[in-house]
Motif scaffolding. Structure first.
Motif, PDB file in Angstrom:
ATOM      1  N   ASP A  70     -94.673   1.213   4.329  1.00 20.48           N
ATOM      2  CA  ASP A  70     -93.296   1.598   4.611  1.00 20.48           C
ATOM      3  C   ASP A  70     -92.821   2.729   3.710  1.00 20.48           C
ATOM      4  O   ASP A  70     -91.867   3.430   4.038  1.00 20.48           O
ATOM      5  CB  ASP A  70     -92.373   0.389   4.492  1.00 20.48           C
ATOM      6  N   GLN A  71     -93.511   2.891   2.572  1.00 17.51           N
ATOM      7  CA  GLN A  71     -93.176   4.021   1.687  1.00 17.51           C
ATOM      8  C   GLN A  71     -93.913   5.287   2.104  1.00 17.51           C
ATOM      9  O   GLN A  71     -93.793   6.322   1.459  1.00 17.51           O
ATOM     10  CB  GLN A  71     -93.552   3.685   0.238  1.00 17.51           C
ATOM     11  N   GLY A  72     -94.730   5.197   3.146  1.00 11.95           N
ATOM     12  CA  GLY A  72     -95.397   6.397   3.644  1.00 11.95           C
ATOM     13  C   GLY A  72     -96.809   6.612   3.146  1.00 11.95           C
ATOM     14  O   GLY A  72     -97.394   7.676   3.372  1.00 11.95           O
ATOM     15  N   VAL A  73     -97.378   5.617   2.464  1.00 16.49           N
ATOM     16  CA  VAL A  73     -98.775   5.751   2.033  1.00 16.49           C
ATOM     17  C   VAL A  73     -99.675   5.564   3.254  1.00 16.49           C
ATOM     18  O   VAL A  73     -99.386   4.747   4.136  1.00 16.49           O
ATOM     19  CB  VAL A  73     -99.118   4.699   0.945  1.00 16.49           C
ATOM     20  N   GLY A  75    -104.360  12.682  -4.813  1.00 17.71           N
ATOM     21  CA  GLY A  75    -103.609  11.516  -4.339  1.00 17.71           C
ATOM     22  C   GLY A  75    -104.433  10.553  -3.506  1.00 17.71           C
ATOM     23  O   GLY A  75    -103.900   9.814  -2.687  1.00 17.71           O
ATOM     24  N   ILE A  76    -105.751  10.577  -3.704  1.00 15.43           N
ATOM     25  CA  ILE A  76    -106.640   9.671  -2.971  1.00 15.43           C
ATOM     26  C   ILE A  76    -107.200   8.655  -3.964  1.00 15.43           C
ATOM     27  O   ILE A  76    -107.858   9.034  -4.933  1.00 15.43           O
ATOM     28  CB  ILE A  76    -107.788  10.447  -2.302  1.00 15.43           C
ATOM     29  N   ALA A  77    -106.929   7.379  -3.732  1.00 16.12           N
ATOM     30  CA  ALA A  77    -107.373   6.340  -4.657  1.00 16.12           C
ATOM     31  C   ALA A  77    -108.020   5.204  -3.880  1.00 16.12           C
ATOM     32  O   ALA A  77    -107.770   5.030  -2.691  1.00 16.12           O
ATOM     33  CB  ALA A  77    -106.190   5.806  -5.466  1.00 16.12           C
ATOM     34  N   ALA A  78    -108.857   4.441  -4.555  1.00 15.67           N
ATOM     35  CA  ALA A  78    -109.538   3.331  -3.890  1.00 15.67           C
ATOM     36  C   ALA A  78    -109.436   2.048  -4.711  1.00 15.67           C
ATOM     37  O   ALA A  78    -109.454   2.079  -5.938  1.00 15.67           O
ATOM     38  CB  ALA A  78    -111.006   3.685  -3.653  1.00 15.67           C
ATOM     39  N   VAL A 110    -103.149   8.483  -0.191  1.00 19.54           N
ATOM     40  CA  VAL A 110    -104.164   7.800   0.614  1.00 19.54           C
ATOM     41  C   VAL A 110    -104.752   6.687  -0.246  1.00 19.54           C
ATOM     42  O   VAL A 110    -105.334   6.957  -1.298  1.00 19.54           O
ATOM     43  CB  VAL A 110    -105.292   8.765   1.045  1.00 19.54           C
ATOM     44  N   LEU A 111    -104.554   5.452   0.195  1.00 17.90           N
ATOM     45  CA  LEU A 111    -105.087   4.314  -0.557  1.00 17.90           C
ATOM     46  C   LEU A 111    -106.192   3.668   0.271  1.00 17.90           C
ATOM     47  O   LEU A 111    -105.953   3.187   1.378  1.00 17.90           O
ATOM     48  CB  LEU A 111    -103.989   3.295  -0.860  1.00 17.90           C
TER      49      LEU A 111
END
Ligand code: ADP
Ligand code: ADP
Length: 229
Positions: free
Chosen positions: A186-189, A79-82, A159-160
């Motif tokens: 606000d969506q928790g990212v 779930g980690i993206a860049a 995690v963005l």
């Protein structure tokens, strides 16, 4: 608890100590800005978070559990993206195909109608209006970034990392991007926002961390940071 914690991370290239014992926590629903001059170690840290580089020492914890991020694919699965200042898209594929490219290989039976509806739903969630059947070729940089963000969401991003995302955008496009960033927050990212534009950092960040020479020299909530006029 932080979604991602970097604990005492070091990395050296030849004689260059790119990172020297860096610790950083990223929390869900927080925009965390990283500031630092060229060569401070920001890219190296991002590359460790996305599995491009391995640290020489230190620990990475996801939800409090130690993980090894061996590749960008593994980072994606965690779930980690860049997102980068110049997105790399498949120009001949359309928007929906670019969003779901990371799901390729799941099976030969693709329900295109469903894929298009899902792509539209994700973009609608971001309040972005793009024709999902249009080829990526010809999209503005800003539009390509929103496609990259939609792709991250389709992979349940937690995690963005945004590396100088505004460098190629107009003032209006920066506003639109920030609206999306706030929505994701606000969506928790957990968002790691790298920029050297102080004004933007003060507009969007909840926390500001400053790097110098491979070290974290300051980290504080934005409201505790003041800048002399
Ligand atoms: P920033 O992103 O803050 O500009 P970098 O992480 O790119 O900083 O670089 C930190 C230091 O590590 C610099 O001195 C840079 O030249 C060095 N460095 C980064 N990557 C490599 C590499 N692959 N090989 C050699 N040196 C590197
Ligand atoms: P940035 O603006 O992200 O700091 P740079 O132009 O400094 O980008 O570096 C481009 C890429 O090359 C970075 O990802 C960095 O890790 C890598 N790099 C930086 N310095 C060196 C180096 N001395 N040798 C090899 N690679 C390097």
């Amino acid at each position: 608890t932080p979604v991602l914690e970097m604990r005492d991370i070091s990395r050296r290239f030849g004689n260059t100590q790119a990172l020297a014992g860096v610790s950083l926590r990223l929390y869900p629903g927080e925009v965390h800005a990283l500031l630092g001059e060229n060569g401070a170690g920001k890219s190296t840290l991002i590359k460790i978070m996305t599995g491009v580089y391995q640290p020489d020492s230190g620990q990475i914890l996801l939800d409090g559990r130690p993980v090894r991020i061996g590749s960008t694919l593994e980072a994606q699965r965690l779930g980690i993206a860049a997102i980068y200042q110049e997105p790399l898209m498949y120009p001949d594929l359309n928007v929906a195909e670019n969003i779901f490219i990371a799901h390729a290989g799941r099976g030969p039976l693709v329900d295109w109608g469903k894929l298009y509806r899902e792509a539209e739903a994700i973009l609608a969630q971001l309040d972005v209006h793009l024709d999902v059947r249009q080829p990526a070729r010809g999209l503005s940089v800003a539009a390509q970034q929103t496609v990259e963000i939609a792709k991250a969401l389709s992979l349940q991003v937690r995690v963005l990392i945004m590396d100088e995302p505004t460098a190629a955008l107009s003032a209006h496009e920066v506003e639109q991007l920030f609206t999306i960033v706030r929505r994701l927050r606000d969506q928790g990212v957990a968002i790691l926002f790298i920029s050297h534009r102080l004004e933007e950092v003060f507009t969007i960040a909840d926390r500001i961390t400053i790097f110098r020479d491979g070290r974290l020299i300051s980290s504080a909530p934005r409201t505790d940071v003041t800048v002399a006029q």
